[in-house]
Design a protein around this motif. Sequence first.
Motif, PDB file in Angstrom:
ATOM      1  N   UNK A 148       4.189 125.173 -10.451  1.00  9.75           N
ATOM      2  CA  UNK A 148       4.466 123.830 -10.931  1.00  9.75           C
ATOM      3  C   UNK A 148       5.047 122.910  -9.876  1.00  9.75           C
ATOM      4  N   UNK A 149       4.702 123.145  -8.618  1.00  8.66           N
ATOM      5  CA  UNK A 149       5.175 122.301  -7.520  1.00  8.66           C
ATOM      6  C   UNK A 149       3.996 121.640  -6.821  1.00  8.66           C
ATOM      7  N   UNK A 150       4.218 120.459  -6.282  1.00 10.89           N
ATOM      8  CA  UNK A 150       3.204 119.791  -5.471  1.00 10.89           C
ATOM      9  C   UNK A 150       3.252 120.380  -4.057  1.00 10.89           C
ATOM     10  N   UNK A 151       2.168 120.226  -3.305  1.00  9.28           N
ATOM     11  CA  UNK A 151       2.178 120.751  -1.931  1.00  9.28           C
ATOM     12  C   UNK A 151       1.122 120.067  -1.076  1.00  9.28           C
ATOM     13  N   UNK A 152       1.456 119.943   0.200  1.00 14.55           N
ATOM     14  CA  UNK A 152       0.511 119.454   1.205  1.00 14.55           C
ATOM     15  C   UNK A 152       0.426 120.504   2.311  1.00 14.55           C
ATOM     16  N   UNK A 153      -0.788 120.837   2.681  1.00 11.09           N
ATOM     17  CA  UNK A 153      -1.007 121.738   3.804  1.00 11.09           C
ATOM     18  C   UNK A 153      -1.681 120.987   4.938  1.00 11.09           C
ATOM     19  N   UNK A 154      -1.468 121.454   6.149  1.00 10.14           N
ATOM     20  CA  UNK A 154      -2.125 120.872   7.320  1.00 10.14           C
ATOM     21  C   UNK A 154      -2.658 122.034   8.149  1.00 10.14           C
ATOM     22  N   UNK A 162     -11.111 123.980   4.598  1.00  8.82           N
ATOM     23  CA  UNK A 162     -12.169 124.162   3.596  1.00  8.82           C
ATOM     24  C   UNK A 162     -11.810 125.298   2.637  1.00  8.82           C
ATOM     25  N   UNK A 163     -11.367 126.426   3.179  1.00 11.45           N
ATOM     26  CA  UNK A 163     -10.983 127.561   2.329  1.00 11.45           C
ATOM     27  C   UNK A 163      -9.884 127.135   1.361  1.00 11.45           C
ATOM     28  N   UNK A 164      -8.842 126.495   1.905  1.00 14.82           N
ATOM     29  CA  UNK A 164      -7.689 126.114   1.089  1.00 14.82           C
ATOM     30  C   UNK A 164      -8.084 125.139  -0.018  1.00 14.82           C
ATOM     31  N   UNK A 165      -8.814 124.104   0.330  1.00 15.39           N
ATOM     32  CA  UNK A 165      -9.194 123.108  -0.670  1.00 15.39           C
ATOM     33  C   UNK A 165     -10.166 123.667  -1.709  1.00 15.39           C
ATOM     34  N   UNK A 166     -10.982 124.630  -1.301  1.00 15.66           N
ATOM     35  CA  UNK A 166     -11.897 125.275  -2.251  1.00 15.66           C
ATOM     36  C   UNK A 166     -11.117 126.071  -3.293  1.00 15.66           C
ATOM     37  N   UNK A 368      -0.257 118.292  -7.829  1.00 15.88           N
ATOM     38  CA  UNK A 368      -1.151 117.886  -6.737  1.00 15.88           C
ATOM     39  C   UNK A 368      -1.000 118.820  -5.531  1.00 15.88           C
ATOM     40  N   UNK A 369      -2.138 119.246  -4.978  1.00 17.17           N
ATOM     41  CA  UNK A 369      -2.156 119.978  -3.707  1.00 17.17           C
ATOM     42  C   UNK A 369      -3.352 119.496  -2.897  1.00 17.17           C
ATOM     43  N   UNK A 370      -3.152 119.394  -1.611  1.00 19.66           N
ATOM     44  CA  UNK A 370      -4.258 119.016  -0.727  1.00 19.66           C
ATOM     45  C   UNK A 370      -3.992 119.582   0.659  1.00 19.66           C
ATOM     46  N   UNK A 371      -5.054 120.020   1.326  1.00 14.47           N
ATOM     47  CA  UNK A 371      -4.936 120.484   2.707  1.00 14.47           C
ATOM     48  C   UNK A 371      -5.620 119.480   3.631  1.00 14.47           C
ATOM     49  N   UNK A 372      -4.873 118.950   4.591  1.00 16.27           N
ATOM     50  CA  UNK A 372      -5.391 117.975   5.544  1.00 16.27           C
ATOM     51  C   UNK A 372      -5.848 118.677   6.812  1.00 16.27           C
ATOM     52  N   UNK A 373      -6.969 118.253   7.329  1.00 15.52           N
ATOM     53  CA  UNK A 373      -7.418 118.780   8.620  1.00 15.52           C
ATOM     54  C   UNK A 373      -6.841 117.882   9.709  1.00 15.52           C
ATOM     55  N   UNK A 374      -5.924 118.436  10.512  1.00 15.95           N
ATOM     56  CA  UNK A 374      -5.311 117.607  11.539  1.00 15.95           C
ATOM     57  C   UNK A 374      -4.310 118.379  12.371  1.00 15.95           C
ATOM     58  N   UNK A 375      -3.674 117.691  13.295  1.00 11.24           N
ATOM     59  CA  UNK A 375      -2.698 118.276  14.212  1.00 11.24           C
ATOM     60  C   UNK A 375      -1.298 118.044  13.660  1.00 11.24           C
ATOM     61  N   UNK A 382       1.904 110.879   5.172  1.00 11.57           N
ATOM     62  CA  UNK A 382       1.898 109.999   4.003  1.00 11.57           C
ATOM     63  C   UNK A 382       0.650 109.117   3.948  1.00 11.57           C
ATOM     64  N   UNK A 383       0.313 108.503   5.056  1.00 12.99           N
ATOM     65  CA  UNK A 383      -0.815 107.563   5.049  1.00 12.99           C
ATOM     66  C   UNK A 383      -2.132 108.278   4.787  1.00 12.99           C
ATOM     67  N   UNK A 384      -2.314 109.480   5.332  1.00 10.78           N
ATOM     68  CA  UNK A 384      -3.572 110.205   5.120  1.00 10.78           C
ATOM     69  C   UNK A 384      -3.677 110.704   3.683  1.00 10.78           C
ATOM     70  N   UNK A 385      -2.579 111.204   3.129  1.00 10.03           N
ATOM     71  CA  UNK A 385      -2.607 111.646   1.736  1.00 10.03           C
ATOM     72  C   UNK A 385      -2.955 110.476   0.823  1.00 10.03           C
ATOM     73  N   UNK A 386      -2.404 109.281   1.091  1.00 14.21           N
ATOM     74  CA  UNK A 386      -2.684 108.109   0.252  1.00 14.21           C
ATOM     75  C   UNK A 386      -4.165 107.732   0.280  1.00 14.21           C
ATOM     76  N   UNK A 387      -4.822 107.913   1.427  1.00 15.26           N
ATOM     77  CA  UNK A 387      -6.249 107.578   1.511  1.00 15.26           C
ATOM     78  C   UNK A 387      -7.097 108.562   0.711  1.00 15.26           C
ATOM     79  N   UNK A 388      -6.593 109.772   0.514  1.00 15.05           N
ATOM     80  CA  UNK A 388      -7.358 110.789  -0.198  1.00 15.05           C
ATOM     81  C   UNK A 388      -6.981 110.890  -1.676  1.00 15.05           C
ATOM     82  N   UNK A 389      -5.717 110.592  -1.993  1.00 14.71           N
ATOM     83  CA  UNK A 389      -5.244 110.668  -3.372  1.00 14.71           C
ATOM     84  C   UNK A 389      -4.074 109.693  -3.514  1.00 14.71           C
ATOM     85  N   UNK A 390      -4.378 108.490  -3.975  1.00 15.07           N
ATOM     86  CA  UNK A 390      -3.368 107.435  -4.008  1.00 15.07           C
ATOM     87  C   UNK A 390      -2.186 107.797  -4.904  1.00 15.07           C
TER      88      UNK A 390
END
Length: 524
Positions: A148-154, A162-166, A368-375, A382-390
């Motif tokens: 029951x927690x939100x999370x962001x992965x990079x 791809x694996x994570x988001x799938x 909400x959970x999302x994995x961002x591809x990046x460094x 924050x800005x990248x997550x907003x573009x993918x899920x406002x």
Amino acid sequence: MIELLTIKEASIWASEHLQKNVTPSNISYLIQYGRITKRSKNGSVTISKQELIDYYKVTGQRENDWKQKLGEDLNWALSFEQLKEKETTKHVHRLHPYKGKFIPQLVEYFLDSHTDKFKTETYFKKGDIILDPFAGSGTTLVQANELGMHAVGIDISTFNSLITNTKLTKVDFFDLDNEFKKISKLLKDYVKKSNHVAFEKDLVNALSVFNKKYFPSPEFKIQVRKKEIDEKVYTTEKVQEFSKTFHQIRKRYQFKIRQDKSNSFLEKWYLQSVKNEIDFVYEQLQKVENQTTKQILTIILSRTIRSCRATTHADLATLKEPVTETYYCRKHGKICKPLFSILSWWNRYGKDTLKRLGEFSKLRTNTHQICLRGNSQNIDIFSIVKTKNQEFGQILEQQKFRGIFSSPPYVGLINYHEQHAYAYDLFNFERNDELEIGSLFKGQGKEARNSYIEGLAGVLNNAKPFLQEDYDIFLVANDKYNMYPTIAEKADMQIINQYKRPVLNRTEKNKTAYSEIIFHLKSK
């Protein structure tokens, strides 16, 4: 007088003896792999109770032995020794193989206050947001959802994200089932037209006769363990003997085994018939319209082709040289063959994927959970997550991250891109090997260690503006070079606690005593 137990009786006795559930399948495994001698009584399979006692006596000494080797500060409760593999690889956690991931129970222990009644401190609660700057295959994000927690992965790896988001995607099971069955039927029809079906049928029959005669199970493994047979000499002789039969069958069917070129990973590590089928399924994937379904089918195909590389059963994780004919398999204790078709693995993994996604769908929470591809050293989270899920982006800006739970790469241990080279090759994913922190090709020398320290400190410093003031960071690492105190110092943080845990279920062949540390960091 030897007391004999049936498999069911042995499972009941062992469960009471060990104070944990031991199934009949667990006992059968011990028989199959020659750990316990198979006996017979009134037509039923039985084993000696004393042999079982002796076996568990030896395995029960592990905690004491490991503490002698690794130190008395080893926290055995964090070994999760009582868990079965089925529990540590539950639902989507086994959607695709991945070297270097931790088990979900470790994440649960630190994220969830209810996992251990003896825990006195709570760091996270439902509704919090967790950051994992080294998402890997998504273990932290999946468990955050379940709790029951939100999370962001990079992650720097396209394939890892791809694996994570799938794993986290919401599935249209009707569409997925239809597309999977459609491709499976087309693949089956395609395979029927090739000549390898008849070739492989004759080969399997010949192998069965040969193995029953020269590698009876489990008698052969027991003889090897007791050193009644010189395994190397005996098996070399038998491999050469069966090789003649193999080539006779291949010649009879005019079966082409090797590809004409070996310049790419797919050309080097796949037999011709396998590569043909991979290309066929790939073509079918391009016709799938639902992007979520296509993404899941891509992971199924990737998992399939990983298992179909031209290598031995024991060397899937560490490729050596392509195997193009029958060989002695130490894992199974008999002569085995390379794979000539992906059909059975495609069917098996497809059904398994549908089942695992279904299991997770019943547990998932509305978070909400999302994995961002990046460094992770410079990404603007924050800005990248907003573009993918406002919606998630707004929650994130309001709350910020409560903390981090992550397992950074270990210095000079794994090439994270190369372990999935087959997928990068087939799907033409962008590679960022040079941006990996601590990659194997960089080594473990002084320069590599200094680079690792700077990289990890850079990740932590980049994360700080996105964290709440009173954050908690947990990093899982094997710090044999004592780098983490320096990393913490460079990030203007302090290590307030360390949890040293034994790692029991390693995928590597090396089963020596091994531990890792969970570092708990806070701001100074």
